[in-house]
Motif scaffolding. Structure first.
Motif, mmCIF file in Angstrom:
data_model
loop_
_atom_site.group_PDB
_atom_site.id
_atom_site.type_symbol
_atom_site.label_atom_id
_atom_site.label_comp_id
_atom_site.label_asym_id
_atom_site.label_seq_id
_atom_site.Cartn_x
_atom_site.Cartn_y
_atom_site.Cartn_z
ATOM 1 N N PHE A 416 0.997 -1.002 0.006
ATOM 2 C CA PHE A 416 0.105 -0.019 0.081
ATOM 3 C C PHE A 416 0.935 1.262 -0.080
ATOM 4 C CE2 PHE A 416 -2.225 3.403 2.446
ATOM 5 C CZ PHE A 416 -2.989 3.833 1.749
ATOM 6 N N MET A 420 0.916 3.947 -2.865
ATOM 7 C CA MET A 420 0.286 5.509 -2.698
ATOM 8 C C MET A 420 1.436 6.234 -2.735
ATOM 9 S SD MET A 420 -2.022 7.216 -1.925
ATOM 10 C CE MET A 420 -3.096 5.700 -1.949
ATOM 11 N N GLY A 442 -5.972 1.764 -4.391
ATOM 12 C CA GLY A 442 -6.762 1.560 -3.020
ATOM 13 C C GLY A 442 -6.688 0.277 -2.476
ATOM 14 N N THR A 443 -5.870 -0.891 -3.060
ATOM 15 C CA THR A 443 -5.653 -2.208 -2.352
ATOM 16 C C THR A 443 -4.579 -2.001 -1.294
ATOM 17 O OG1 THR A 443 -4.355 -2.754 -4.110
ATOM 18 C CG2 THR A 443 -6.575 -3.194 -4.606
ATOM 19 N N THR A 445 -4.603 -2.486 1.749
ATOM 20 C CA THR A 445 -5.140 -1.475 3.076
ATOM 21 C C THR A 445 -6.581 -1.975 3.448
ATOM 22 O OG1 THR A 445 -5.095 0.354 4.490
ATOM 23 C CG2 THR A 445 -5.830 0.395 2.277
ATOM 24 N N GLY A 450 -9.182 2.171 1.854
ATOM 25 C CA GLY A 450 -8.616 2.166 0.623
ATOM 26 C C GLY A 450 -9.787 2.454 -0.415
ATOM 27 N N THR A 472 -9.807 -1.779 -10.325
ATOM 28 C CA THR A 472 -10.167 -1.642 -8.963
ATOM 29 C C THR A 472 -11.079 -3.134 -8.525
ATOM 30 O OG1 THR A 472 -11.007 -0.666 -6.955
ATOM 31 C CG2 THR A 472 -12.253 -0.346 -8.862
ATOM 32 N N HIS A 474 -12.825 -2.722 -5.823
ATOM 33 C CA HIS A 474 -13.740 -1.949 -4.725
ATOM 34 C C HIS A 474 -15.171 -1.844 -5.471
ATOM 35 C CE1 HIS A 474 -10.746 -1.785 -1.599
ATOM 36 N NE2 HIS A 474 -10.108 -0.973 -2.382
#
Length: 817
Positions: A416, A420, A442-443, A445, A450, A472, A474
Motif C-alpha cells: 500500500f 500510494m 486503493g488495495t 489496506t 482504501g 479496482t 472495490h
C-alpha cells in the motif's frame, strides 16, 4: 551486524531530486511498467544497419503534436515504399565509422575494410534510388534521400587495386607484380636448396624429420639436439622437450635473406597502395558520414514500417486538443502477446475523462490498462499500433503509471505504501494533457479506507481534466463511477459456464466479482456458501443478480452477432460466386460477339465473291439480264431472316402469380436489344425501311434483321434504371465534341474495363488518333486494370505512361488504331 550498531555503515541517504528530474523518473518508470523497452528491442530487430539500431534502442515518445504527426507520416511513407518499391536493402553491414575516422587521421585500412566501406556507400546509393523510384509519393523520405551524396566512384577506385577478398592486385602498381614474382622465385630457390640438403646422408641422419619448418620469418630444419654439430647454422628455437633444435643452415642464410628482402619490398609496395586508398577514403569522411546518417534515418523509418507490417498494425488518427476525446482503440491488441492476443475496444471521451475497469482477477484488467498505455507511447514514438481502423489517440505530455506489486522488503515498504507513494508523486506532475494509469487503486489496506482513498484520487484527477484509467476490486469505486457524469465504468468477465476469462472489455458496465461462484466450483461446502450469501448485503446481491442477467443478455447478443457474421460471410461467398459466374457469362458473350463478327466477315466475303463471279460471268457472256437476275436472287437471300440463322428462342416458364408480359413493341433507335439465340446485347443505332437494324456491340457494328432482335430496354428508360455495367454509344454522340481525356480517379478497378471500352469507342468514332486516361498512382490496382483492358483492346494500337511533367505513371497515353 545489526543496523545502527557501532561500526555499521551509515544507511544510504537518498539525494533530493528536482521536480523536473522526478517527473522524468516517473515517465521512465511508466515506460518500464508498460514494457516499452521491449517494443524498442522489437524495433531494433527490424533495423538493417548499426546506426538505425542505435536509434531504435534510444527511441523516446515525443510530446509535441507536430512532431508526432511528422513521425507518423514518415512511418506511413515507409509502409508505402515497402509495398510499392520493396525494401531499401542495407542488410548485414557493420559500423564503418571507426575505420573512416582512422583513415581520415592518415591511418591505413586493410583491403577488406576498404572494400566494405565502398560496397556500403554503393548500397546506400541504391537505397536512395529506391526512394526516388516512387516519385513524389514519399516527400519526407525523398527529402532525406536527397542528402545522400554519390560515392559510387569509391568502389570503382577500390576494384582497380583490390580483388573481391580485399587482396592487393599484382596490377595495382607497375612494381608490385615483379616484386611478388621475385619474392616467389627466391622462396622456391630456398626451399629447393633445403630439400637437397635434407637428403644428404650426414644431414639426414641428424634430422628428426625431413620437413622444412618455419620460425618467425625464417625457414629451418628440425635437428636432433645431440646431432646439432652435424648441421652448422643459426639456432632459432628449441622444442619443449629439448630433443629438437630448429636450425637455419649457414648455407641457407643468404638465400633466406634474399627471399625476406624481396618479400618485404613487396609488402611495402602493398602498404603504399593501401595507404593511398585509405587516404582517398579519409578525404571523403564528411560525405561518407553524411551518407551514413541519411541511410540510418531511412532505415529507421523503414524499420518502423517493417514492425508495423509484422504486427498487422495501422496508423492511428492523431486527436487534436479540443476534440473532446482522449483515445479510441478499436480491436486493439497488446503487441507483446502475439497473434493470440484478444482484441480490446476501449475509449475515453467524449463526455468523460476517466474510466474505471472492474472484474475478477486474471480477467484481463491489467492487460487492458497496459494496452492503453503502451499504444499511447507507440503512437507518440511514430509507431503504428496493432489496432483496427478508426483508432485514435491524443498526444499526452506524459504517460504515468502505477502497475504491479512494488513491495520492497529491503526498504520495509508495504504494498500500500509503495503504491500510494507513486500515486502521490504522480499527482504532483500531472496536467490536463497527461494520461494516468493506476492498477488496483486503493488495495493493500483496509477496504473501507482504501475505497475512500481510491474515490478521492479518482475525483481529484477527473476534476483536473486528466485522462485517467484505473482498475479496482472495490464495488464502491464502481458505484461512484456509475453515479458521476464524467466517469465511466468498464468490466472484464469470466465465461459463466467454464469460469475461464474471456479477456473482453465491456464499456459502460461494472464487473462482477464471481467470488462465491468460483468458491462453489472449487468445492466449498454448500452450507458454508449459504452462510456466506447471508452475510452479503442485500443490495449487493441484487446488483449481482442484475449484472448476471445483463451478462446473459450480452452473451445472447454476442451469439446472435456471431450468427449474423456467419450469414454475412455466406452471403459474401455467394456474391463472389455469382460475380465469378457473371464474369464467365460476360466472357462467353464477348466470345460470341467475336464469333458473330468473324461469321459476318466470312458471309460478307462470300457475298463479295458471288458478286465478283456474277460480274465476271456477265462480262464473259455479255448477258446483262442473267447478271441482274443473279444479283436479285442474292439480294433476296440477304433480305430473308434465315440468311443469318440463329437458334430458336425458347419461351421462359411463367412465374406463378406474375402478370402476363405485355406484347413486345418493335425495336427503335436507341433501344438496347439482345440477339436471339446468341444471348449478346447491342444498341440499335439506326433502322432501314426494309426492316434491317444497325447495331453497335462494343467496337463492332453489324446489321441484322429486326426480327432477330429482342427488346431488353427501351430508349426512353430513365437513367436511374440503367444497369451500371452497361456502356452504350448513341448515334447522336458522334456529332458532339468528344474529349480526348478520361478521368478515372476514384473509380474501382472492377469498373475499368467497361469505362475504358466506352471511352475508346467514343474516341475512335470521333476520329481521334490519341487520348489520355487519368487513373492516378495509389496502390496501382486501377492503373493495372486500365492497362490490362488496353492490352486486350483492338481499338488501342499502343499505350505508355505519360511524361513525368504530364503526370508520369499516374496517366496512360493511348495511340488509337
Amino acid at each position: 551486524m545489526r543496523l545502527g550498531a557501532p561500526g555499521a555503515p551509515s544507511p544510504e541517504v537518498e539525494q533530493p531530486v528536482t521536480p523536473a528530474e522526478e517527473r522524468d523518473q516517473l515517465r521512465s518508470l511508466a515506460w518500464g511498467l508498460l514494457e516499452f523497452p521491449r517494443v524498442r528491442q522489437m524495433l531494433a530487430g527490424k533495423t538493417r544497419i548499426f546506426m538505425s539500431g542505435e536509434r531504435a534502442m534510444a527511441l523516446e515518445p515525443s510530446l509535441e503534436l507536430a512532431e508526432v504527426a511528422r513521425l507518423q507520416e514518415e512511418t506511413a511513407e515507409g509502409a508505402l515504399l515497402l509495398s510499392v518499391a520493396g525494401d531499401i536493402g542495407l542488410a548485414g553491414t557493420s559500423d564503418p565509422r571507426p575505420q573512416i575516422r582512422h583513415a581520415a587521421l592518415d591511418g591505413v585500412l586493410t583491403g577488406q575494410e576498404l572494400l566494405g566501406i565502398s560496397y556500403l556507400m554503393e548500397s546506400i546509393w541504391m537505397a536512395k534510388r529506391t526512394v526516388e523510384s516512387v516519385g513524389g509519393q514519399t516527400p519526407l523520405l525523398g527529402a532525406i534521400s536527397e542528402r545522400i551524396p554519390d560515392m559510387r566512384d569509391l568502389k570503382t577506385r577500390m576494384l582497380e587495386a583490390l580483388d573481391a577478398q580485399g587482396n592487393v592486385l599484382d596490377t595495382a602498381t607497375p612494381r608490385l607484380g615483379p616484386l611478388r614474382e621475385q619474392a616467389a622465385t627466391s622462396y622456391q630457390r630456398l626451399v629447393r636448396f633445403l630439400e637437397r640438403l635434407t637428403i644428404q646422408p650426414d644431414v639426414r641422419a641428424a634430422l628428426q624429420s625431413s620437413a622444412i619448418a618455419t620460425r618467425g620469418d625464417r625457414l629451418v630444419l628440425e635437428v636432433k639436439s645431440d646431432h646439432r654439430k652435424a648441421v652448422p647454422g643459426i639456432v632459432h628455437d628449441v622444442s619443449g622437450t629439448g630433443l629438437t633444435v630448429f636450425i637455419e643452415p649457414m648455407q641457407a642464410v643468404e638465400r633466406c635473406n634474399e627471399w625476406r628482402e624481396s618479400a618485404a619490398e613487396a609488402r611495402r609496395e602493398e602498404e603504399r597502395v593501401l595507404r593511398k586508398l585509405s587516404r582517398i577514403t579519409g578525404d571523403r569522411e564528411p560525405q561518407a558520414l553524411a551518407a551514413l546518417e541519411s541511410a540510418a534515418e531511412l532505415d529507421f523509418i523503414c524499420a518502423r514500417a517493417r514492425l508495423a507490417r509484422s504486427m498487422d498494425a495501422n496508423r492511428p488518427q492523431t486527436l487534436t486538443p479540443g476534440s473532446g476525446a482522449a483515445l479510441r482503440l478499436v480491436a486493439a491488441r497488446h503487441p507483446l502477446l502475439g497473434p493470440g492476443a484478444v482484441p480490446v475496444s476501449v475509449h475515453i471521451g467524449p463526455g468523460f475523462r476517466s474510466l474505471v475497469v472492474t472484474g475478477p482477477n486474471t480477467g484481463g484488467k491489467t492487460v487492458a490498462l497496459k494496452t492503453i498505455g503502451l499504444l499511447a507511447l507507440m503512437h507518440q514514438s511514430g509507431l503504428q499500433i496493432p489496432a483496427g481502423d478508426g483508432s485514435a489517440l491524443a498526444v499526452f505530455d506524459g504517460v504515468y503509471a502505477d502497475i504491479g506489486d512494488a513491495q520492497s522488503i529491503e526498504r520495509s515498504v508495504s504494498t500500500f505504501s509503495s503504491h500510494m507513494g507513486n500515486v502521490i508523486r504522480i499527482l504532483r506532475h500531472v496536467t490536463p494533457s497527461s494520461l494516468v494509469l493506476l492498477d488496483e487503486l486503493g488495495t493493500g489496506t483496509d477496504p473501507e479506507e482504501g475505497s475512500a482513498l481510491a474515490r478521492a484520487v479518482l475525483a481529484h484527477l477527473t476534476e483536473g481534466g486528466v485522462t485517467t484509467a484505473v482498475t479496482t476490486h472495490h464495488r464502491a469505486v464502481a458505484e461512484f463511477a456509475g453515479a458521476a457524469e464524467d466517469i465511466r465504468n468498464a468490466s472484464v468477465e469470466l465465461d459463466p459456464e467454464t469460469m475461464e476469462p474471456t479477456y473482453h472489455l465491456i464499456m459502460g458496465v461494472p464487473g462482477r466479482s464471481y467470488a462465491l461462484h468460483v468458491a462453489g466450483r472449487l468445492g466449498l461446502a454448500q452450507q458454508i456458501l449459504g452462510h456466506a450469501r447471508k452475510f452479503v448485503d442485500p443490495q449487493h446481491r441484487q446488483a449481482e443478480s442484475l449484472l448476471n442477467e445483463l451478462q446473459k443478455e450480452r452473451d445472447g447478443l454476442r451469439r446472435a452477432n456471431v450468427t449474423a457474421q456467419e450469414d454475412v460471410a455466406k452471403a459474401e461467398a455467394l456474391r463472389r460466386e455469382l460475380q465469378a459466374r457473371l464474369s464467365q457469362i460476360t466472357r462467353q458473350q464477348e466470345d460470341a460477339v467475336e464469333r458473330t463478327r468473324m461469321e459476318l466477315r466470312r458471309e460478307a466475303d462470300a457475298v463479295r465473291h458471288q458478286l465478283r463471279r456474277i460480274v465476271e460471268e456477265a462480262k464473259e457472256s455479255a448477258n446483262m439480264a442473267a447478271a441482274r437476275e443473279a444479283a436479285n436472287r442474292l439480294r433476296q437471300t440477304l433480305s430473308e431472316p434465315t440468311w443469318f440463322p440463329v437458334a430458336p428462342e425458347e419461351p421462359l416458364p411463367a412465374v406463378p402469380g406474375e402478370a402476363p408480359a405485355e406484347p413486345e413493341r418493335p425495336v427503335r433507335s436507341g433501344d438496347t436489344v439482345e440477339i436471339k439465340g446468341l444471348g449478346v446485347q447491342a444498341e440499335v443505332v439506326g433502322l432501314t425501311p426494309d426492316g434491317m437494324a444497325d447495331l453497335q456491340m462494343g467496337g463492332v457494328r453489324i446489321q441484322l434483321n429486326s426480327n432477330q432482335l429482342r427488346l431488353v430496354k427501351g430508349a426512353d428508360a430513365s437513367e436511374a434504371q440503367r444497369q451500371p455495367a452497361m456502356v452504350s454509344i448513341r448515334a447522336a454522340v458522334l456529332s458532339e465534341a468528344v474529349s480526348d481525356e478520361l478521368d478515372m480517379r476514384g473509380a474501382r478497378a472492377a469498373e475499368a474495363h467497361e469505362l475504358v471500352t466506352a471511352f475508346l469507342d467514343r474516341c475512335v468514332f470521333a476520329g481521334l488518333r490519341r487520348c489520355r486516361i487519368l487513373h492516378g498512382t495509389g496502390t496501382g490496382a486501377l492503373r493495372d486494370a486500365v492497362r490490362e483492358s488496353l492490352a486486350g483492346s483492338k481499338q488501342a494500337a499502343g499505350f505508355s505512361a505519360a511524361a513525368q511533367s504530364e503526370g508520369g505513371n499516374g496517366v496512360t497515353v493511348v495511340d488509337l488504331a
